[in-house]
Design a protein around this motif. Structure first.
Motif, PDB file in Angstrom:
ATOM      1  N   VAL A 248     -28.762   4.743 -85.459  1.00  0.00           N
ATOM      2  CA  VAL A 248     -30.222   5.509 -85.043  1.00  0.00           C
ATOM      3  C   VAL A 248     -30.082   6.641 -83.462  1.00  0.00           C
ATOM      4  CG1 VAL A 248     -32.792   5.759 -84.592  1.00  0.00           C
ATOM      5  CG2 VAL A 248     -32.187   4.671 -86.179  1.00  0.00           C
ATOM      6  N   GLN A 249     -30.107   7.982 -83.759  1.00  0.00           N
ATOM      7  CA  GLN A 249     -29.547   8.271 -81.983  1.00  0.00           C
ATOM      8  C   GLN A 249     -31.211   8.417 -81.752  1.00  0.00           C
ATOM      9  OE1 GLN A 249     -26.964  12.201 -83.280  1.00  0.00           O
ATOM     10  NE2 GLN A 249     -25.285  10.491 -82.973  1.00  0.00           N
ATOM     11  N   LEU A 250     -31.373   8.805 -79.908  1.00  0.00           N
ATOM     12  CA  LEU A 250     -32.247   8.800 -78.758  1.00  0.00           C
ATOM     13  C   LEU A 250     -32.092   9.933 -77.799  1.00  0.00           C
ATOM     14  CD1 LEU A 250     -33.734   5.252 -78.367  1.00  0.00           C
ATOM     15  CD2 LEU A 250     -34.367   6.475 -80.563  1.00  0.00           C
ATOM     16  N   THR A 251     -32.555  10.298 -77.906  1.00  0.00           N
ATOM     17  CA  THR A 251     -32.418  11.059 -76.625  1.00  0.00           C
ATOM     18  C   THR A 251     -32.689  10.197 -75.152  1.00  0.00           C
ATOM     19  OG1 THR A 251     -35.399  10.981 -76.254  1.00  0.00           O
ATOM     20  CG2 THR A 251     -34.208  13.075 -77.297  1.00  0.00           C
ATOM     21  N   LEU A 252     -32.379  10.494 -74.141  1.00  0.00           N
ATOM     22  CA  LEU A 252     -31.947   9.867 -72.581  1.00  0.00           C
ATOM     23  C   LEU A 252     -33.219   9.360 -72.676  1.00  0.00           C
ATOM     24  CD1 LEU A 252     -29.159  11.466 -70.908  1.00  0.00           C
ATOM     25  CD2 LEU A 252     -28.791   9.593 -71.846  1.00  0.00           C
ATOM     26  N   ASP A 253     -34.256  10.337 -72.334  1.00  0.00           N
ATOM     27  CA  ASP A 253     -35.918   9.671 -72.275  1.00  0.00           C
ATOM     28  C   ASP A 253     -36.560   9.006 -73.295  1.00  0.00           C
ATOM     29  OD1 ASP A 253     -36.481  11.481 -69.755  1.00  0.00           O
ATOM     30  OD2 ASP A 253     -36.860  12.732 -70.830  1.00  0.00           O
ATOM     31  N   GLU A 254     -35.948   8.928 -74.512  1.00  0.00           N
ATOM     32  CA  GLU A 254     -36.042   7.917 -75.394  1.00  0.00           C
ATOM     33  C   GLU A 254     -35.566   6.552 -75.292  1.00  0.00           C
ATOM     34  OE1 GLU A 254     -37.830  10.549 -79.735  1.00  0.00           O
ATOM     35  OE2 GLU A 254     -35.963   9.813 -79.139  1.00  0.00           O
ATOM     36  N   TRP A 255     -34.259   6.657 -74.965  1.00  0.00           N
ATOM     37  CA  TRP A 255     -33.409   5.806 -74.703  1.00  0.00           C
ATOM     38  C   TRP A 255     -33.998   4.965 -73.468  1.00  0.00           C
ATOM     39  CZ3 TRP A 255     -28.219   4.572 -72.954  1.00  0.00           C
ATOM     40  CH2 TRP A 255     -27.367   3.182 -73.244  1.00  0.00           C
ATOM     41  N   LYS A 256     -34.099   5.577 -72.777  1.00  0.00           N
ATOM     42  CA  LYS A 256     -34.732   4.789 -71.261  1.00  0.00           C
ATOM     43  C   LYS A 256     -35.851   3.646 -71.554  1.00  0.00           C
ATOM     44  CE  LYS A 256     -35.561   5.558 -66.723  1.00  0.00           C
ATOM     45  NZ  LYS A 256     -36.055   7.135 -65.646  1.00  0.00           N
ATOM     46  N   LYS A 257     -36.876   4.479 -72.149  1.00  0.00           N
ATOM     47  CA  LYS A 257     -37.831   3.724 -72.299  1.00  0.00           C
ATOM     48  C   LYS A 257     -37.491   2.760 -73.387  1.00  0.00           C
ATOM     49  CE  LYS A 257     -41.386   7.732 -72.707  1.00  0.00           C
ATOM     50  NZ  LYS A 257     -42.101   8.264 -73.901  1.00  0.00           N
TER      51      LYS A 257
END
Length: 347
Positions: A248-257
């Motif tokens: 599952v790929q995330l954006t950088l902001d999503e992954w930071k959370k």
């Protein structure tokens, strides 16, 4: 006498274990290993000693000597390094890294250390954002070879440690069955820290003629089969060995959370996000690095280190089986332990 800077850290521990291990002692025995750490009486130092005793034996553990020092205390570092034959250097990527590691290289030259192996998390491209993860490695290497040309030194590049899987991606894997990441679709050059430790030991202890092939070079461990392995293949291996996982790929902001939910400290999260920004094409720093890499590749011939690495008494094999062995024997076990911890904390 071998001195290991950051002996209780992520790369320092496997380096110490291999240098004092039975395979090493049979071929090129270490008389004394100085383990430099900020807190030689702390829990991490105690764990290192226990692991050396369990893995290498009590006789090997008697050769382990802890030295208290950090990069801000030059006098303590000089005491720790003075009289050393070989030095292993690896420090966190943070804002004082350039000054501290260059100072340590000055000390190594002053103390006439015979050989230095420096670990670089990422092959660094100079002239980029000064806040980028690992941006100082190239400058430190250039400082060493220009300021102290008599100092025998090699910088070893290990791009992406397999041990990061439980740390960076473990929360999503054990709570959602998802490898949640921002790595896009490129093949990552996964490196097992234990294999990297073998190469460090080989570089520190090989004969002088062999080391001359590496002296003043930046050597990259290239990962599986001289190329890489994408996240989809890693998910397949995790599933194969009992940890069903989707890509599952995330954006950088999503992954930071996601990293915050995993309980990592804010400073470490910032470092992780900076590093992964450099791996993406949709960030300014990633685009600049891609341009610089392409330009650099056209301007400089690529040094193929594989034939020389094969000459070392201990070397990294760089195959897909190395990745599978880690996931099978260590990665899945750590993820299951993490799942147990999270279940206990939630209940």
């Amino acid at each position: 006498v071998v001195t290991v800077i950051g002996a209780t850290g992520g790369s320092g521990v496997p380096v110490c274990l291999f240098l004092l291990g039975k395979e090493m002692q049979a071929l090129s025995p270490v008389a004394c290993l100085r383990a430099v750490t900020r807190n030689p009486t702390g829990d991490r130092a105690a764990i290192l000693r226990q692991r050396v005793e369990l893995t290498c034996g009590k006789e090997a553990a008697s050769k382990l000597k802890f030295c208290k020092a950090d990069f801000s205390n030059r006098a303590a570092l000089e005491t720790a390094i003075d009289g050393s034959d070989f030095l292993y250097l690896c420090s966190p990527n943070y804002r004082h890294q350039l000054a501290f590691e260059c100072s340590l290289i000055d000390i190594a030259a002053k103390c006439r250390v015979k050989r230095v192996v420096k670990m670089s998390v990422l092959k660094v491209f100079t002239g980029l954002d000064k806040k980028a993860h690992g941006v100082y490695h190239h400058r430190i290497h250039e400082y060493a070879v220009t300021k102290h040309p008599e100092l025998k030194l090699v910088t070893l590049g290990c791009p992406y440690f397999l041990q990061n899987i439980p740390m960076y991606f473990g929360y999503g894997i054990v709570t959602k069955g998802e490898f949640r990441h921002v790595l896009q679709n490129e093949d990552m050059r996964w490196i097992d820290l234990n294999d990297a430790a073998r190469t460090v030991a080989g570089l520190l202890t090989c004969d002088s003629e062999t080391f001359e092939r590496f002296n003043h070079r930046h050597i990259d461990l290239v990962g599986p089969d001289n190329g890489g392995m994408n996240v989809e293949k890693v998910c397949t291996l995790l599933t194969k060995y009992g940890m069903p996982t989707k890509n599952v790929q995330l954006t950088l902001d999503e992954w930071k959370k996601e990293l915050q939910l995993g309980g990592l400290p804010d400073g470490q999260i910032t470092n992780i996000i900076d590093f992964h920004s450099m791996l993406r094409d949709d960030t300014k720093i990633g685009q600049r690095i891609k341009f610089f890499k392409n330009h650099q590749d056209r301007m400089k011939p690529t040094y193929d280190a594989e034939p020389d690495l094969a000459r070392l008494p201990f070397s990294y094999k760089g195959t897909e089986s190395s990745v599978e062995d880690y996931i099978k024997n260590e990665g899945v076990l750590l993820l299951k332990q993490l799942r147990s911890v999270l279940q206990r904390s939630s209940s």
